[in-house]
Design a protein around this motif. Sequence first.
Motif, PDB file in Angstrom:
ATOM      1  N   GLY A 122     -12.482  22.799  58.180  1.00  0.00           N
ATOM      2  CA  GLY A 122     -11.749  24.131  58.065  1.00  0.00           C
ATOM      3  C   GLY A 122     -12.229  24.942  59.120  1.00  0.00           C
ATOM      4  O   GLY A 122     -11.669  26.168  59.520  1.00  0.00           O
ATOM      5  N   ALA A 172     -14.492  23.107  52.138  1.00  0.00           N
ATOM      6  CA  ALA A 172     -13.288  24.001  52.151  1.00  0.00           C
ATOM      7  C   ALA A 172     -12.984  24.783  51.241  1.00  0.00           C
ATOM      8  O   ALA A 172     -12.582  26.048  51.370  1.00  0.00           O
ATOM      9  N   ALA A 224      -6.792  22.234  53.584  1.00  0.00           N
ATOM     10  CA  ALA A 224      -8.124  22.610  54.274  1.00  0.00           C
ATOM     11  C   ALA A 224      -7.428  23.517  55.509  1.00  0.00           C
ATOM     12  O   ALA A 224      -8.243  24.571  55.742  1.00  0.00           O
TER      13      ALA A 224
END
Length: 354
Positions: A122, A172, A224
């Motif tokens: 991310g 994430a 994500a």
Amino acid sequence: MVKPSQNSDQAVRVVFGAARRISIAAEARRLGVSKALVLSTPQQSGAALEIAELLGSLAVGVFCKAEMHTPVHVTEDAMTHVAETQADCLIAIGGGSTTGLGKAIAFRTNLPQIVIPTTYAGSECTPILGQTENGVKTTLSDPSILPEVILYDSELVMSLPVPMTVTSALNAMAHAAEALYGTNRTGGTTAMAIQGLEAFIEGLPKVLTTPSDLDAREATQRGAWACGTVLGQVGMALHHKLCHTLGGSFNLPHAETHAIVLPHAIAYNARAAARELQPICDLLGGDNAGTALHDFAKQMKAPTALRDLGLQESDLDRATDLATTKPYPNPQPVTRVDIRALLQAAWAGDAPIQ
């Protein structure tokens, strides 16, 4: 979850779909560039070479020395390649290590970036750069760090090993979990955080059952994106401070560290922010968000002990000192005694302290 195939939030072009990497040359031309330098880790040099081949004459080189925690000396080495090739664009394919290198170069040069994530880290969604120098990891934020284009190709995470899939997903989820009590959170960021958590809680078991399920992989990639985007909009707290300390100062693997620390940090902050963390209990059950995440992580067969990553018990005192120096804003007051106990439990693989 996010429905459109692309998103233009914050002027970032975000594209989802299988085989999207095939369009990399068109994406480069869309940016008006003609000298792309492709970045990767040594382990993903094959993927970098594929991207260079797809770029054809638009590629001027491949730099495959990205490392965890973005060491400054690696960035300086890469800057030499940027100068030699006269690159006018950076294309990063990989996880947080490669994305971090691209961001570090962009911060120094303001070159446009295209990121092709192969994990759920991310970091591609944020204007935040974490760098390590002399054993200390520091972070900074600047609009120039945010990539111009993100291509989420579900085929590239289809072969992500199951253990890495799990730790990357929990990494994430950590962004979204801390966003729930971020000091500058809004109704919009909270909704996006819940969206990201829900995507992983629903999608990750499906991915583990059938790793080649492209629909499930894309669903988790959308998670994500949501988790990473909220990371760039809301200040992080204790969990991220602990992980930056452990990763930057003890060279622990990034995703695995996040996966192990997350339940402990969330249980700690649930003492002061139980109401804000209630969405996690709503999604996973139970009455403590940290314990719920710990149970979910065990069900996903995630690592649970820092000692298994190579951290020595004798390192815990120094880690505590580093983590409690200039602590991030946090809902539960940060004390040395409490953080030392938290790290001991995380080191041993014990259940979170409520």
